[in-house]
Design an enzyme around this catalytic site. Structure first.
Site, short mmCIF file in Angstrom:
data_model
loop_
_atom_site.label_atom_id
_atom_site.label_comp_id
_atom_site.label_asym_id
_atom_site.label_seq_id
_atom_site.Cartn_x
_atom_site.Cartn_y
_atom_site.Cartn_z
N GLY A 102 0.73 -1.32 0.02
CA GLY A 102 -0.33 -0.41 0.15
C GLY A 102 0.93 1.64 0.11
O GLY A 102 1.38 1.82 -1.10
N GLY A 103 1.44 2.08 0.93
CA GLY A 103 1.60 3.75 0.81
C GLY A 103 0.06 4.44 1.01
O GLY A 103 1.01 4.90 2.38
N SER A 199 -2.10 -3.41 4.68
CA SER A 199 -2.62 -2.25 4.91
C SER A 199 -2.94 -0.88 4.15
O SER A 199 -4.31 -1.48 4.35
CB SER A 199 -1.10 -1.74 4.83
OG SER A 199 -0.53 -0.20 5.66
N TYR A 200 -2.78 -0.10 3.29
CA TYR A 200 -3.16 0.66 2.24
C TYR A 200 -4.01 -0.04 1.09
O TYR A 200 -4.67 0.57 0.05
CB TYR A 200 -2.76 1.79 2.29
CG TYR A 200 -3.34 2.73 1.57
CD1 TYR A 200 -4.57 3.87 2.16
CD2 TYR A 200 -4.11 3.08 -0.17
CE1 TYR A 200 -5.34 4.44 1.63
CE2 TYR A 200 -4.96 3.89 -0.58
CZ TYR A 200 -6.00 4.69 0.56
OH TYR A 200 -6.73 5.61 -0.46
N ASP A 400 0.47 -4.54 15.64
CA ASP A 400 0.82 -3.62 15.21
C ASP A 400 0.34 -2.35 15.84
O ASP A 400 -1.30 -2.99 16.62
CB ASP A 400 0.19 -3.70 13.58
CG ASP A 400 0.03 -2.36 13.09
OD1 ASP A 400 0.71 -1.60 12.86
OD2 ASP A 400 -0.73 -2.90 12.56
N ARG A 448 -0.56 -13.91 16.49
CA ARG A 448 0.29 -13.34 17.93
C ARG A 448 1.31 -13.21 17.37
O ARG A 448 2.18 -14.27 17.19
CB ARG A 448 -0.02 -14.92 19.08
CG ARG A 448 0.31 -14.29 20.19
CD ARG A 448 -0.20 -15.72 21.19
NE ARG A 448 0.33 -16.66 20.85
CZ ARG A 448 1.10 -17.49 22.22
NH1 ARG A 448 2.07 -16.50 23.02
NH2 ARG A 448 2.34 -18.65 21.24
N GLY A 449 1.67 -11.81 18.45
CA GLY A 449 3.06 -11.67 18.05
C GLY A 449 3.36 -11.36 16.44
O GLY A 449 4.54 -10.71 16.66
N GLY A 451 3.70 -8.21 14.02
CA GLY A 451 3.38 -6.65 13.88
C GLY A 451 2.46 -6.56 12.49
O GLY A 451 1.44 -7.27 11.68
N HIS A 452 3.21 -5.28 11.48
CA HIS A 452 2.12 -4.70 10.54
C HIS A 452 2.24 -5.88 9.14
O HIS A 452 1.44 -5.73 8.82
CB HIS A 452 2.49 -3.25 10.55
CG HIS A 452 1.49 -2.87 9.51
ND1 HIS A 452 0.26 -1.97 9.41
CD2 HIS A 452 1.59 -2.29 8.00
CE1 HIS A 452 -0.10 -1.37 8.43
NE2 HIS A 452 0.75 -1.64 6.96
#
Length: 482
Positions: A102-103, A199-200, A400, A448-449, A451-452
């Site tokens: 994304g961004g 994401s985006y 995240d 679990r655990g 991030g993004h």
């Protein structure tokens, strides 16, 4: 991923949507090579020209790769760069899966292909590659796309295009790419097809999915045999994304009570994630100071202790933090920046054929900072595609803080879907891999655990998730996964 350098996102996190950092690459073309017999017969001259023989520093592999350009708008000279990593011959015929970062303005080559689900990871020497044990092309043919033009190796011959990108044009040109790409690779026509991203790309994926679905209506045998989509830590619905974001920051103790109230008062008044109000920008500036020098994409892991040679100010990769031996490598963006700027790598990828004299970058600030149309909600598209019976999965890494799990849960709740399987833990061997809930028309999975970038932090669990998505099977409730 969603790594936009919007000021409010920079305040909320050191780079939000799936990474739109430095310069844009306006005229690049890359091609990747693999030492393997193709899992398919020769596609034809155009596709054969895109065949990757071997990338610099690449180990031998048992699958074929292709990369190159597809022109999506002739008058302006907009062309999108792709990288196909096929499944091994033994796994064929496997589905075709498109991955989008994304961004807005970040490269799928930089993130998805090079540090998440792609076949290779780049070593710290930025000269050699090693196989990703949990690469997603073990289960499907993975097609990475740099989109829109001006991102990564994708380019335009019309400079003004870099200042006029937005959701609508991005979706339509991605659709044009798919139609024309399938003409180059006709063996993938009618193959089961899925769209994925993070994401985006929480905007890109449903918008492109809607276009494919609507263009297939009334077609007896669509060449784009669309089956469904999956998105992770996705920008979905501005109101609930903001609500869950601020609540998660407060619950994790990284902002004060006063700032939590300020954010609620300043940003929950019909504000836009991409085009926030000045009051919301100011409030997120205050939050950023309180958060300190942490990685909001993964709050329990360290930042890189190196400075990227071409990252924009304030980006995740430019911040310095001590290295924790034994953890994942937080400097992967730095490695890819060096690797993909090497002339021999670009030649192997058939990239930068016009010889642009500024560097390839993981993300484009120009694209991000001038982003145009961005609807505040994807929920109407979700409702349309759920009613169409498509397979829809949403996943979330639970560490995240850019688009936190709390935001995703609020957004799904806003759909008002009946629950068919209540919240339960899923397992990888004897360990809890995360949690899941199945709704009528949608499956939510947490990791679990992670991030993004879920496949970066939890690669094995991400592959398990991907395989279950493709099979349409609930996440495992015991330790039978191997």
């Amino acid at each position: 991923m969603m790594r936009g350098r919007r000021r409010h996102l920079a305040a909320a996190a050191p780079a939000l949507l799936l990474a739109v950092f430095p310069l844009v690459l306006v005229g690049c073309r890359v091609v990747v090579a693999a030492t393997a017999s193709s899992s398919s017969s020769s596609y034809g001259a155009a596709a054969d020209d895109d065949r990757i023989d071997r990338l610099p520093g690449q180990p031998a592999v048992d699958f074929a790769m292709y990369s190159g350009y597809v022109t999506v708008e002739e008058p302006s000279g907009r062309a999108l760069f792709y990288w196909l990593q096929e499944a091994p011959a033994a796994a064929q015929p496997a589905p075709l899966v498109l991955w989008l970062n994304g961004g807005p303005g970040c490269s799928s080559v930089a993130y998805g292909a090079s540090e998440e689900l792609g076949a290779f990871r780049i070593r710290p020497d930025a000269a050699t590659l090693f196989l990703n044990e949990y690469r997603w092309n073990r289960a499907a043919n993975i097609l990475f796309l740099d989109s829109p033009a001006g991102v990564g190796f994708s380019y335009t011959n019309t400079t003004s295009d870099l200042y006029t990108s937005g959701d609508n044009r991005t979706a339509h040109e991605a659709y044009t790419f798919l139609v024309r790409w399938l003409e180059r690779f006709p063996q993938y026509k009618y193959r089961d097809f899925y769209i994925t991203g993070e994401s985006y790309a929480g905007h890109y994926v449903p918008q492109l999915s809607q276009l494919v679905y609507q263009n297939n209506i009334g077609v007896a045998k669509p060449t784009i045999n669309f089956k469904g989509f999956m998105v992770g830590n996705a920008v979905t619905n501005d109101e609930t994304d903001y609500k869950g974001m601020f609540e998660s920051w407060w619950n994790h103790g990284i902002i004060s009570d006063a700032t939590y109230k300020l954010l609620q008062a300043s940003c929950l008044n019909n504000d836009s994630i991409i085009h926030p109000s000045p009051a919301c920008n100011n409030a997120t500036d205050v939050a950023t100071v309180e958060q300190g020098n942490i990685d909001m994409y993964s709050i329990y892991t360290p930042l890189c202790n190196q400075t990227s040679p071409s990252s924009s100010s304030g980006s995740k990769s430019k911040k310095k933090k001590r290295w924790m031996k034994g953890s994942y490598d937080p400097c992967t963006e730095n490695h890819s920046t060096i690797y993909y700027n090497r002339a021999e790598v670009q030649r192997a990828l058939h990239a930068n054929v016009t010889g642009i004299n500024y560097p390839w970058a993981t993300c484009s600030d120009t694209i991000n900072e001038n982003w145009g149309d961005s609807p505040k909600s994807m929920l109407p598209i979700y409702k349309e595609l759920i009613a169409a019976g498509l397979r829809i999965w949403v996943f979330s890494g639970d560490t995240d803080q850019v688009i936190p799990l709390t935001s995703t849960r609020y957004s799904i709740d806003a759909l008002g879907l009946p629950t068919t399987t209540s919240w339960y833990p899923w397992y990888d061997n004897t360990q809890v891999g995360g949690w899941s809930q199945v709704y009528d028309g949608l499956t939510l999975v947490t990791v679990r655990g992670a991030g993004h970038e879920v496949p970066l932090h939890r690669p094995r669990q991400a592959l398990i998730l991907f395989e279950h998505f493709l099979q349409g099977k609930p996440m495992p409730t015991n330790g039978t996964v191997t």
